[in-house]
Write a protein that holds these residues in place. Structure first.
Motif, PDB file in Angstrom:
ATOM      1  N   TRP A 163       6.025   9.760 -14.169  1.00 32.71           N
ATOM      2  CA  TRP A 163       4.676   9.246 -13.976  1.00 32.71           C
ATOM      3  C   TRP A 163       4.464   7.926 -14.697  1.00 32.71           C
ATOM      4  N   THR A 164       3.524   7.171 -14.165  1.00 36.89           N
ATOM      5  CA  THR A 164       2.961   5.999 -14.844  1.00 36.89           C
ATOM      6  C   THR A 164       1.460   6.045 -14.621  1.00 36.89           C
ATOM      7  N   VAL A 165       0.706   5.825 -15.687  1.00 40.95           N
ATOM      8  CA  VAL A 165      -0.752   5.778 -15.606  1.00 40.95           C
ATOM      9  C   VAL A 165      -1.218   4.352 -15.843  1.00 40.95           C
ATOM     10  N   LEU A 166      -2.127   3.880 -15.010  1.00 44.17           N
ATOM     11  CA  LEU A 166      -2.745   2.575 -15.204  1.00 44.17           C
ATOM     12  C   LEU A 166      -4.197   2.773 -15.639  1.00 44.17           C
ATOM     13  N   ARG A 167      -4.592   2.065 -16.704  1.00 45.81           N
ATOM     14  CA  ARG A 167      -5.944   2.194 -17.250  1.00 45.81           C
ATOM     15  C   ARG A 167      -6.696   0.869 -17.117  1.00 45.81           C
ATOM     16  N   SER A 170       1.478  14.220 -18.505  1.00 48.71           N
ATOM     17  CA  SER A 170       2.372  14.196 -19.670  1.00 48.71           C
ATOM     18  C   SER A 170       3.145  15.500 -19.819  1.00 48.71           C
ATOM     19  N   ALA A 171       2.495  16.600 -19.469  1.00 47.18           N
ATOM     20  CA  ALA A 171       3.136  17.916 -19.603  1.00 47.18           C
ATOM     21  C   ALA A 171       4.095  18.224 -18.465  1.00 47.18           C
ATOM     22  N   HIS A 216       4.701   6.343 -19.214  1.00 47.47           N
ATOM     23  CA  HIS A 216       3.870   5.490 -20.071  1.00 47.47           C
ATOM     24  C   HIS A 216       2.522   5.249 -19.418  1.00 47.47           C
ATOM     25  N   ALA A 217       1.523   4.975 -20.263  1.00 48.38           N
ATOM     26  CA  ALA A 217       0.220   4.502 -19.802  1.00 48.38           C
ATOM     27  C   ALA A 217       0.133   3.013 -20.081  1.00 48.38           C
ATOM     28  N   LEU A 218      -0.358   2.261 -19.100  1.00 46.14           N
ATOM     29  CA  LEU A 218      -0.464   0.821 -19.239  1.00 46.14           C
ATOM     30  C   LEU A 218      -1.927   0.393 -19.078  1.00 46.14           C
ATOM     31  N   ALA A 245      -0.477  -4.118 -20.547  1.00 45.28           N
ATOM     32  CA  ALA A 245      -0.082  -3.890 -21.937  1.00 45.28           C
ATOM     33  C   ALA A 245       0.373  -2.443 -22.062  1.00 45.28           C
ATOM     34  N   LEU A 246       1.541  -2.239 -22.624  1.00 45.26           N
ATOM     35  CA  LEU A 246       2.100  -0.911 -22.766  1.00 45.26           C
ATOM     36  C   LEU A 246       1.370  -0.134 -23.848  1.00 45.26           C
ATOM     37  N   GLU A 247       0.796   1.004 -23.469  1.00 48.84           N
ATOM     38  CA  GLU A 247       0.073   1.883 -24.397  1.00 48.84           C
ATOM     39  C   GLU A 247      -1.019   1.128 -25.170  1.00 48.84           C
ATOM     40  N   ALA A 248      -1.664   0.187 -24.505  1.00 46.09           N
ATOM     41  CA  ALA A 248      -2.741  -0.591 -25.129  1.00 46.09           C
ATOM     42  C   ALA A 248      -3.683  -1.080 -24.034  1.00 46.09           C
ATOM     43  N   SER A 249      -4.879  -1.474 -24.441  1.00 45.32           N
ATOM     44  CA  SER A 249      -5.846  -2.021 -23.489  1.00 45.32           C
ATOM     45  C   SER A 249      -5.661  -3.520 -23.338  1.00 45.32           C
ATOM     46  N   VAL A 250      -6.128  -4.040 -22.223  1.00 49.69           N
ATOM     47  CA  VAL A 250      -6.136  -5.479 -21.973  1.00 49.69           C
ATOM     48  C   VAL A 250      -7.589  -5.930 -21.934  1.00 49.69           C
TER      49      VAL A 250
END
Length: 212
Positions: free
Chosen positions: A154-158, A148-149, A204-206, A173-178
């Motif tokens: 970047w894209t992060v997958l969670r 982020s800094a 964004h984190a997905l 899901a954008l900025e949310a959990s599935v």
């Protein structure tokens, strides 16, 4: 695309490398030892390097269009913070090589807002998981902060808990959990490939989970 993959010898990394090669991409896999990646393909190059030393990554990043990090902690009690330390090194090497795009794997419990998660899960399961794997999630949170800094695209997958089961499809899901309990590494690798060329996911984190 010409892709440089870190963590290529792990379960998710190998799944990604195989899918990327099948899709026609040129892949440079960065590993700690030649023996750790039992794959052979005309479009695959293997580079042995120290992921913690940006200067050793120069050849692996030369001419790359994008970077993928499938790095993961070495265990739930590992306090060396492999992912966050490595990502800082990778970002430095990317800047030196003028490579902007990176997709990195994190984990579902890193999400702090609770978006997309059932209340019962946030109240019961999640606190236990975060306590047991505290060092893992501290490391991944620090990795996400470093991304982020940075000025990287970047894209992060969670993902949730990962398995070696066959792919069945995934959703994000954008900025949310599935919600869904688990996800196959094959599906996660597919998601990583798909977001590489999706500009709407940049910075964004997905959350990523099993298809319904």
């Amino acid at each position: 695309m010409k892709l440089t993959v870190f963590g290529a010898s792990g379960g998710t990394g190998q799944a990604f490398v195989r899918q990327a090669l099948t899709a026609g991409h040129e892949v440079t896999a960065v590993v700690r030892a030649w023996s750790r990646l039992p794959l052979d393909h005309p479009a695959l190059s293997v580079v042995v390097a120290d992921v913690f030393d940006p200067s050793s990554l120069a050849s692996a990043l030369s001419g790359a269009d994008a970077v993928v990090s499938a790095l993961g902690p070495r265990g739930r009690k590992d306090t060396t913070r492999v992912c966050s330390t490595a990502i800082r090194s990778i970002l430095t090497a990317m800047a030196d090589a003028d490579v902007r795009r990176i997709v990195a794997v994190s984990a579902q419990p890193v999400l702090r807002t609770g978006a997309g998660e059932p209340l019962w899960f946030r109240a019961t399961v999640l606190p236990i998981v975060r306590a047991v794997f505290r060092e893992v999630y501290v490391d991944l949170e620090l990795m996400e902060r470093a991304l982020s800094a940075s000025t990287a695209e970047w894209t992060v997958l969670r993902p949730p808990y990962l398995t070696d089961k066959p792919a069945v499809g995934y959703r994000t899901a954008l900025e949310a959990s599935v919600p869904g309990g688990s996800l196959s590494r094959a599906d996660l690798a597919h998601a990583m490939l798909d977001v590489l060329n999706d500009p709407t996911t940049v910075r964004h984190a997905l959350g990523v989970g099993r298809a319904r």
